[in-house]
Scaffold this motif. Sequence first.
Motif, mmCIF file in Angstrom:
data_model
loop_
_atom_site.group_PDB
_atom_site.id
_atom_site.type_symbol
_atom_site.label_atom_id
_atom_site.label_comp_id
_atom_site.label_asym_id
_atom_site.label_seq_id
_atom_site.Cartn_x
_atom_site.Cartn_y
_atom_site.Cartn_z
ATOM 1 N N VAL A 192 -5.144 -6.166 -0.240
ATOM 2 C CA VAL A 192 -3.856 -6.069 -0.875
ATOM 3 C C VAL A 192 -3.495 -6.958 -2.057
ATOM 4 C CG1 VAL A 192 -2.379 -7.736 0.697
ATOM 5 C CG2 VAL A 192 -1.043 -5.712 -0.280
ATOM 6 N N ILE A 208 -2.368 -5.740 -5.619
ATOM 7 C CA ILE A 208 -1.140 -6.371 -6.513
ATOM 8 C C ILE A 208 -1.658 -6.685 -7.830
ATOM 9 C CG2 ILE A 208 0.288 -8.283 -6.489
ATOM 10 C CD1 ILE A 208 0.610 -8.276 -3.504
ATOM 11 N N ARG A 209 -3.205 -7.321 -7.962
ATOM 12 C CA ARG A 209 -3.695 -7.430 -9.423
ATOM 13 C C ARG A 209 -3.796 -6.434 -10.092
ATOM 14 N NH1 ARG A 209 -6.428 -10.770 -5.916
ATOM 15 N NH2 ARG A 209 -8.242 -9.574 -5.939
ATOM 16 N N LEU A 233 -1.650 -3.820 -9.706
ATOM 17 C CA LEU A 233 -0.020 -3.193 -10.340
ATOM 18 C C LEU A 233 0.059 -4.167 -11.558
ATOM 19 C CD1 LEU A 233 1.358 -2.672 -6.818
ATOM 20 C CD2 LEU A 233 0.738 -1.185 -8.549
ATOM 21 N N GLU A 234 -0.067 -5.502 -11.380
ATOM 22 C CA GLU A 234 0.177 -6.435 -12.530
ATOM 23 C C GLU A 234 -0.401 -6.030 -13.810
ATOM 24 O OE1 GLU A 234 0.733 -10.296 -9.660
ATOM 25 O OE2 GLU A 234 -1.186 -9.874 -10.645
ATOM 26 N N ARG A 244 3.543 -6.768 1.457
ATOM 27 C CA ARG A 244 3.411 -7.595 0.341
ATOM 28 C C ARG A 244 3.619 -7.072 -0.920
ATOM 29 N NH1 ARG A 244 -2.138 -10.399 0.952
ATOM 30 N NH2 ARG A 244 -1.326 -11.304 -0.937
ATOM 31 N N VAL A 245 3.591 -5.646 -1.294
ATOM 32 C CA VAL A 245 3.514 -5.247 -2.468
ATOM 33 C C VAL A 245 5.123 -5.281 -2.678
ATOM 34 C CG1 VAL A 245 3.740 -3.162 -3.634
ATOM 35 C CG2 VAL A 245 1.504 -3.660 -2.482
ATOM 36 N N ARG A 246 5.979 -4.925 -1.854
ATOM 37 C CA ARG A 246 7.367 -4.988 -2.169
ATOM 38 C C ARG A 246 7.744 -6.607 -2.413
ATOM 39 N NH1 ARG A 246 10.627 -1.149 -1.209
ATOM 40 N NH2 ARG A 246 10.262 0.638 -0.256
ATOM 41 N N ALA A 305 6.332 -8.812 -3.768
ATOM 42 C CA ALA A 305 5.722 -9.052 -5.080
ATOM 43 C C ALA A 305 6.606 -8.330 -6.202
ATOM 44 C CB ALA A 305 4.076 -8.558 -5.456
ATOM 45 N N PHE A 334 7.089 -4.993 -6.925
ATOM 46 C CA PHE A 334 6.548 -3.460 -7.195
ATOM 47 C C PHE A 334 7.235 -2.296 -6.386
ATOM 48 C CE2 PHE A 334 3.451 -6.545 -8.907
ATOM 49 C CZ PHE A 334 3.441 -5.949 -10.225
#
Length: 286
Positions: free
Chosen positions: A74, A78-79, A81-82, A108-110, A112, A114
């Motif tokens: 994950v 996230i990286r 998505l960033e 975790r995405v939430r 972060a 996104f």
Amino acid sequence: MAASPSPLSSTPSLYVVATPLGNLQDITLRAQAVLASVEVIAAEDTRHSQRLLDALGIRSRLIALHEHNEQAAVGQVIRMLEAGQHVALISDAGTPAVSDPGARAVARVREAGFPVVPVPGACAAITALSAAGFVDNGFHFVGFLPARQAARKAGIESLRAQPVPLVFYESPHRIAECVADLADVLEPQREIVIARELTKMYEQIVRMPLPDAAAWLAGDANRARGEFVLIVSAAPAAEGIGAEAERVLALLLAELPVKSAARLASEITGASRNALYARALELKGD
């Protein structure tokens, strides 16, 4: 001719995509479009998912995200998505993050910041329920019970008073033991639906009295093959106690001694205190 609009948001997002349980024709048009459009697909088993993508003619890149690497994977998601990429999350079959890896990734995405976008489709629990014929309002989804018998029986016992059908997932390796424990712990007047190999060639959905299920499984070795959804009918109402009183009593018993729980349940619901006390003793196994 104008180009078809993109199925993706303008904001980098994680798409939680349901895939077929077995029958490839159950893939939705939206799921196909999303999977074909994202830069990366995070999959529970990349080899299994590659066969699905090959059948659909989809060339998006696959990465592994399963129970053993979820925390690390994950971070990679996230990286991405960033960096402005869109990512899809799929499991081996059905809806991800429901008794499958993915829930921690979604959380975790939430966290972060996104968006997480559900792309609905097949779900084994709902598929089985739709063919079960239980008319109760609602159900209690459990998923997989513990693998060890003592913990499994304790888990079943904790669910005994639920006033709605219970929905379980089970593997072929433990199906016989699970069904035997359900019959051992729960009341004999209950019914069970055994649904196996949903949407596949050897799909089988049967409903029978719970005490008959172990013998039915043992009657043919093929009946223990495949992935299972088990649905057990709701707790039978004790004499003189309605379903609502059962529910209230069960909630109170989780926090209070038997006498106090029975007294309060009687005051709340108007049901007989003596009947509630007797039922409380049954639930506690005294």
